[in-house]
Design a protein around this motif. Sequence first.
Motif, PDB file in Angstrom:
ATOM      1  N   LEU A 214      59.997  20.625  -2.675  1.00 15.85           N
ATOM      2  CA  LEU A 214      58.918  20.504  -1.681  1.00 15.85           C
ATOM      3  C   LEU A 214      58.443  21.864  -1.176  1.00 15.85           C
ATOM      4  CD1 LEU A 214      60.492  17.730   0.614  1.00 15.85           C
ATOM      5  CD2 LEU A 214      59.276  17.438  -1.555  1.00 15.85           C
TER       6      LEU A 214
ATOM      7  N   TRP B 131      56.403  24.005   2.118  1.00 19.90           N
ATOM      8  CA  TRP B 131      56.553  23.999   3.573  1.00 19.90           C
ATOM      9  C   TRP B 131      55.291  23.537   4.304  1.00 19.90           C
ATOM     10  CZ3 TRP B 131      52.590  27.044   4.881  1.00 19.90           C
ATOM     11  CH2 TRP B 131      52.184  28.011   3.957  1.00 19.90           C
ATOM     12  N   ASN B 132      54.188  23.384   3.574  1.00 23.19           N
ATOM     13  CA  ASN B 132      52.931  23.179   4.320  1.00 23.19           C
ATOM     14  C   ASN B 132      52.738  21.757   4.834  1.00 23.19           C
ATOM     15  OD1 ASN B 132      52.554  22.494   1.620  1.00 23.19           O
ATOM     16  ND2 ASN B 132      50.370  22.910   1.681  1.00 23.19           N
TER      17      ASN B 132
ATOM     18  N   LYS C 117      64.840  19.027  -2.726  1.00 28.92           N
ATOM     19  CA  LYS C 117      65.073  20.413  -2.268  1.00 28.92           C
ATOM     20  C   LYS C 117      63.864  20.789  -1.405  1.00 28.92           C
ATOM     21  CE  LYS C 117      64.493  24.462  -2.702  1.00 28.92           C
ATOM     22  NZ  LYS C 117      63.898  25.246  -1.578  1.00 28.92           N
TER      23      LYS C 117
ATOM     24  N   ALA D 257      61.535  22.995   1.313  1.00 26.08           N
ATOM     25  CA  ALA D 257      61.248  24.434   1.380  1.00 26.08           C
ATOM     26  C   ALA D 257      62.157  25.087   2.419  1.00 26.08           C
ATOM     27  CB  ALA D 257      59.791  24.660   1.752  1.00 26.08           C
ATOM     28  N   GLU D 258      62.540  26.335   2.166  1.00 31.75           N
ATOM     29  CA  GLU D 258      63.472  27.031   3.061  1.00 31.75           C
ATOM     30  C   GLU D 258      62.875  27.270   4.450  1.00 31.75           C
ATOM     31  OE1 GLU D 258      62.438  27.917   0.110  1.00 31.75           O
ATOM     32  OE2 GLU D 258      61.867  30.038  -0.031  1.00 31.75           O
TER      33      GLU D 258
ATOM     34  N   GLY E 187      64.787  28.952  -3.285  1.00 34.26           N
ATOM     35  CA  GLY E 187      64.291  28.738  -4.646  1.00 34.26           C
ATOM     36  C   GLY E 187      65.224  29.266  -5.718  1.00 34.26           C
TER      37      GLY E 187
ATOM     38  N   PHE F  43      57.114  18.871  -8.447  1.00 28.25           N
ATOM     39  CA  PHE F  43      57.066  20.114  -7.657  1.00 28.25           C
ATOM     40  C   PHE F  43      55.694  20.278  -7.026  1.00 28.25           C
ATOM     41  CE2 PHE F  43      55.698  24.637  -7.757  1.00 28.25           C
ATOM     42  CZ  PHE F  43      56.581  25.162  -6.818  1.00 28.25           C
TER      43      PHE F  43
ATOM     44  N   SER G   4      53.622  27.028  -5.495  1.00 26.13           N
ATOM     45  CA  SER G   4      52.797  28.075  -6.102  1.00 26.13           C
ATOM     46  C   SER G   4      52.698  27.921  -7.617  1.00 26.13           C
ATOM     47  CB  SER G   4      53.407  29.442  -5.782  1.00 26.13           C
ATOM     48  OG  SER G   4      54.688  29.543  -6.369  1.00 26.13           O
TER      49      SER G   4
ATOM     50  N   LEU H 297      49.896  22.353  -7.827  1.00 24.30           N
ATOM     51  CA  LEU H 297      49.922  23.779  -7.503  1.00 24.30           C
ATOM     52  C   LEU H 297      48.714  24.160  -6.654  1.00 24.30           C
ATOM     53  CD1 LEU H 297      51.106  24.801 -11.068  1.00 24.30           C
ATOM     54  CD2 LEU H 297      52.495  24.199  -9.093  1.00 24.30           C
TER      55      LEU H 297
ATOM     56  N   CYS I  72      46.502  23.087  -0.078  1.00 23.32           N
ATOM     57  CA  CYS I  72      46.173  23.453  -1.461  1.00 23.32           C
ATOM     58  C   CYS I  72      44.719  23.129  -1.789  1.00 23.32           C
ATOM     59  CB  CYS I  72      47.118  22.735  -2.412  1.00 23.32           C
ATOM     60  SG  CYS I  72      47.242  20.992  -2.074  1.00 23.32           S
TER      61      CYS I  72
ATOM     62  N   MET J 259      53.827  34.805   5.283  1.00 27.28           N
ATOM     63  CA  MET J 259      52.527  34.196   4.990  1.00 27.28           C
ATOM     64  C   MET J 259      51.430  34.840   5.844  1.00 27.28           C
ATOM     65  SD  MET J 259      52.505  32.097   2.543  1.00 27.28           S
ATOM     66  CE  MET J 259      53.931  32.116   1.490  1.00 27.28           C
TER      67      MET J 259
ATOM     68  N   LYS K  76      50.540  38.111   4.356  1.00 27.84           N
ATOM     69  CA  LYS K  76      49.801  37.911   3.100  1.00 27.84           C
ATOM     70  C   LYS K  76      48.324  37.622   3.395  1.00 27.84           C
ATOM     71  CE  LYS K  76      49.885  34.943  -0.977  1.00 27.84           C
ATOM     72  NZ  LYS K  76      50.510  33.824  -1.639  1.00 27.84           N
TER      73      LYS K  76
ATOM     74  N   GLU L  59      44.153  32.437  -4.176  1.00 23.34           N
ATOM     75  CA  GLU L  59      44.418  31.489  -3.092  1.00 23.34           C
ATOM     76  C   GLU L  59      44.921  32.266  -1.874  1.00 23.34           C
ATOM     77  OE1 GLU L  59      47.685  28.554  -3.556  1.00 23.34           O
ATOM     78  OE2 GLU L  59      46.173  27.126  -2.911  1.00 23.34           O
TER      79      GLU L  59
HETATM   80  P1  NAI Z   1      56.841  28.651  -3.663  1.00 24.72           P
HETATM   81  O1  NAI Z   1      56.220  27.995  -4.851  1.00 24.72           O
HETATM   82  O2  NAI Z   1      57.671  29.868  -3.899  1.00 24.72           O
HETATM   83  O3  NAI Z   1      57.789  27.578  -2.907  1.00 24.72           O
HETATM   84  C1  NAI Z   1      57.655  26.194  -2.963  1.00 24.72           C
HETATM   85  C2  NAI Z   1      59.011  25.547  -3.188  1.00 24.72           C
HETATM   86  O4  NAI Z   1      59.552  25.997  -4.419  1.00 24.72           O
HETATM   87  C3  NAI Z   1      60.064  25.892  -2.131  1.00 24.72           C
HETATM   88  O5  NAI Z   1      60.863  24.755  -1.928  1.00 24.72           O
HETATM   89  C4  NAI Z   1      60.876  26.980  -2.806  1.00 24.72           C
HETATM   90  O6  NAI Z   1      62.189  27.093  -2.316  1.00 24.72           O
HETATM   91  C5  NAI Z   1      60.874  26.498  -4.238  1.00 24.72           C
HETATM   92  N1  NAI Z   1      61.126  27.550  -5.227  1.00 24.72           N
HETATM   93  C6  NAI Z   1      60.810  28.874  -5.146  1.00 24.72           C
HETATM   94  N2  NAI Z   1      61.191  29.502  -6.267  1.00 24.72           N
HETATM   95  C7  NAI Z   1      61.759  28.576  -7.077  1.00 24.72           C
HETATM   96  C8  NAI Z   1      62.353  28.611  -8.379  1.00 24.72           C
HETATM   97  N3  NAI Z   1      62.424  29.741  -9.066  1.00 24.72           N
HETATM   98  N4  NAI Z   1      62.812  27.464  -8.906  1.00 24.72           N
HETATM   99  C9  NAI Z   1      62.721  26.316  -8.233  1.00 24.72           C
HETATM  100  N5  NAI Z   1      62.189  26.205  -6.988  1.00 24.72           N
HETATM  101  C10 NAI Z   1      61.710  27.324  -6.424  1.00 24.72           C
HETATM  102  O7  NAI Z   1      55.690  28.932  -2.629  1.00 24.72           O
HETATM  103  P2  NAI Z   1      55.710  29.960  -1.386  1.00 24.72           P
HETATM  104  O8  NAI Z   1      56.358  31.226  -1.795  1.00 24.72           O
HETATM  105  O9  NAI Z   1      56.224  29.229  -0.213  1.00 24.72           O
HETATM  106  O10 NAI Z   1      54.153  30.209  -1.179  1.00 24.72           O
HETATM  107  C11 NAI Z   1      53.447  31.118  -2.046  1.00 24.72           C
HETATM  108  C12 NAI Z   1      52.043  30.635  -2.265  1.00 24.72           C
HETATM  109  O11 NAI Z   1      52.062  29.417  -2.981  1.00 24.72           O
HETATM  110  C13 NAI Z   1      51.268  30.321  -0.994  1.00 24.72           C
HETATM  111  O12 NAI Z   1      50.703  31.470  -0.436  1.00 24.72           O
HETATM  112  C14 NAI Z   1      50.234  29.376  -1.523  1.00 24.72           C
HETATM  113  O13 NAI Z   1      49.193  30.103  -2.122  1.00 24.72           O
HETATM  114  C15 NAI Z   1      50.980  28.611  -2.610  1.00 24.72           C
HETATM  115  N6  NAI Z   1      51.478  27.292  -2.114  1.00 24.72           N
HETATM  116  C16 NAI Z   1      50.821  26.167  -2.510  1.00 24.72           C
HETATM  117  C17 NAI Z   1      51.205  24.934  -2.015  1.00 24.72           C
HETATM  118  C18 NAI Z   1      50.490  23.685  -2.415  1.00 24.72           C
HETATM  119  O14 NAI Z   1      50.353  22.794  -1.601  1.00 24.72           O
HETATM  120  N7  NAI Z   1      50.076  23.538  -3.649  1.00 24.72           N
HETATM  121  C19 NAI Z   1      52.292  24.798  -1.056  1.00 24.72           C
HETATM  122  C20 NAI Z   1      52.964  26.035  -0.755  1.00 24.72           C
HETATM  123  C21 NAI Z   1      52.543  27.229  -1.265  1.00 24.72           C
END
Ligand code: NAI
Length: 486
Positions: free
Chosen positions: A153, A155-156, A179, A181-182, A212, A230, A233, A256, A289, A336, A339, A386
């Motif tokens: 999941l 965090w948003n 799992k 988000a942290e 992650g 998932f 990002s 994504l 997103c 964030m 960023k 994004e």
């Molecule tokens: P992220 O993709 O790193 O985190 C989302 C989830 O993936 C969290 O639960 C995290 O712990 C997990 N994760 C991270 N690395 C992983 C790995 N190697 N293997 C498995 N799980 C893993 O996203 P983050 O860093 O929170 O945000 C970065 C950007 O992603 C944001 O600025 C935004 O642009 C985008 N984003 C898009 C979302 C959407 O709704 N599509 C939601 C959150 C972020």
Amino acid sequence: MAPQIKYTKLFIDNEWVDAKSGKTFETYNPHDGSVIAKVAEGDKADIDLAVAAAKRAFHRNSEWRQLDASQRGEIIRKFADLIERDGQYIAELESYNNGTVMNFASMFVGSFVKTARYLASCADKLHGDTLAADGEVFSYTLKQPVGVCGLILPWNAPVGMFLNKVCTALAAGCTVVVKPAEQTPLTALVLASLLKEAGVPKGVVNVVNGFGPGAGTALTHHSDVAKISFTGSVEVGKLIQQAAGANNLKRVTLELGGKSPLVIMNDADLNLAVPYAANGVFFHQGQICIAASRLFVQSGIYDKFVEAAVKHAQSIKVGNPTDPTTQNGPQVDETMMTKVLGYIEKGKKEGAKLLCGGNRIGTTGYYIQPTVFADVTDDMTIAKEEIFGPVQSILKFDTLEEVIDRANNTNYGLAAGIFTTNVNTALQFSKYVEAGVVWVNTYLSFTPQAPFGGFKESGIGRENGMAALDAYLEVKTVTVSLPKKV
Ligand code: NAI
Ligand code: MG
């Protein structure tokens, strides 16, 4: 008053347990950066236990697999009732840990209850076909749950993502390891406690908080996990698909990011278009997103629209999310916020016209002013990447043909929208724009029945509706030979 923190441990096999390592991590309130709680930090060892529990719960003889499909539906319906019962508390906790404005948090929880009820009603309507197969055979298909699913999941929208993914998996008959988000580990634990109360047998739903590279990677590489769903990002989405390919060919659903185009034609009703365009990108501080982060406005109304857009952005009340009059709260964390501020600097440097906002508000909490850039061009970073923050980028165009090509000139393809009073324009745009969701004279309109997902790098597969259930099911064909003659 701060909501009570009832659960901080891992939830495995219907029990609350510490992480094997004994480790914990802090979780924060984005309003002021204060520590809310210390939460058990799961890692590979905990994922192994959770997957083993989910695997036992998926065995053909398990309590869960012995249930009728309608009984699974009943459990999900009970879960929805419990969320409704505790809706105020769940909304408060979501707001406290994520910064979601209280009004929206309550609305979110209400709409997710509807989603859970929709999915409950789907549980006993998943069936195969009898086939008009060639030859003397009786051939039919069964739709069967894919197995243990890893649900990762973001965090948003922590409550919504949990409910949507978990209820879809349960309706299909799968078992899951979640799992969260942290940044937002708390609401998932409350929802897990309600699933137990609703009568979900042990091992069916497990929640392992963590990071992650630790818990997330362990889940995506686990050979007993049949599917990963998932949301997050593109970068991590690609890693997940690689892990699935390198390992056991897990099924993968990826939701994504996006750089969604919203088009305002000269003939649009501006009384509608201006607030929808603003809400489309400022809602939830832009942390969605499907944010309308490329706003294309036709040249005939461009100046008038820009003026109204700035006025609207300046009227948005930013502040403490618990205040019922607040419209925008803080970004989820410092990373964030930094960023997003970086993107605003890039926008200025690359020549976009900053018309309002552009700064952090205060020095505690992670607040950013609603920001409007005009005269944005396609080559600027803020038009390509994004941002995930309260930044409206306005671009000018002349013709429908031009705007369709420019809208499609991106690696993303999640949502798109158009405001026009000409039905032909609306239908032509909807046909040719490359996006999984198209909104006409509206934006951010969701219902549980409508599939949701992206083209191109915005993802693979669909959430919501029957399309989402298919992604948790395998199709099995059974062919029975019949005697040639009677
Ligand atoms: P992220 O993709 O790193 O985190 C989302 C989830 O993936 C969290 O639960 C995290 O712990 C997990 N994760 C991270 N690395 C992983 C790995 N190697 N293997 C498995 N799980 C893993 O996203 P983050 O860093 O929170 O945000 C970065 C950007 O992603 C944001 O600025 C935004 O642009 C985008 N984003 C898009 C979302 C959407 O709704 N599509 C939601 C959150 C972020
Ligand atoms: Mg990340």
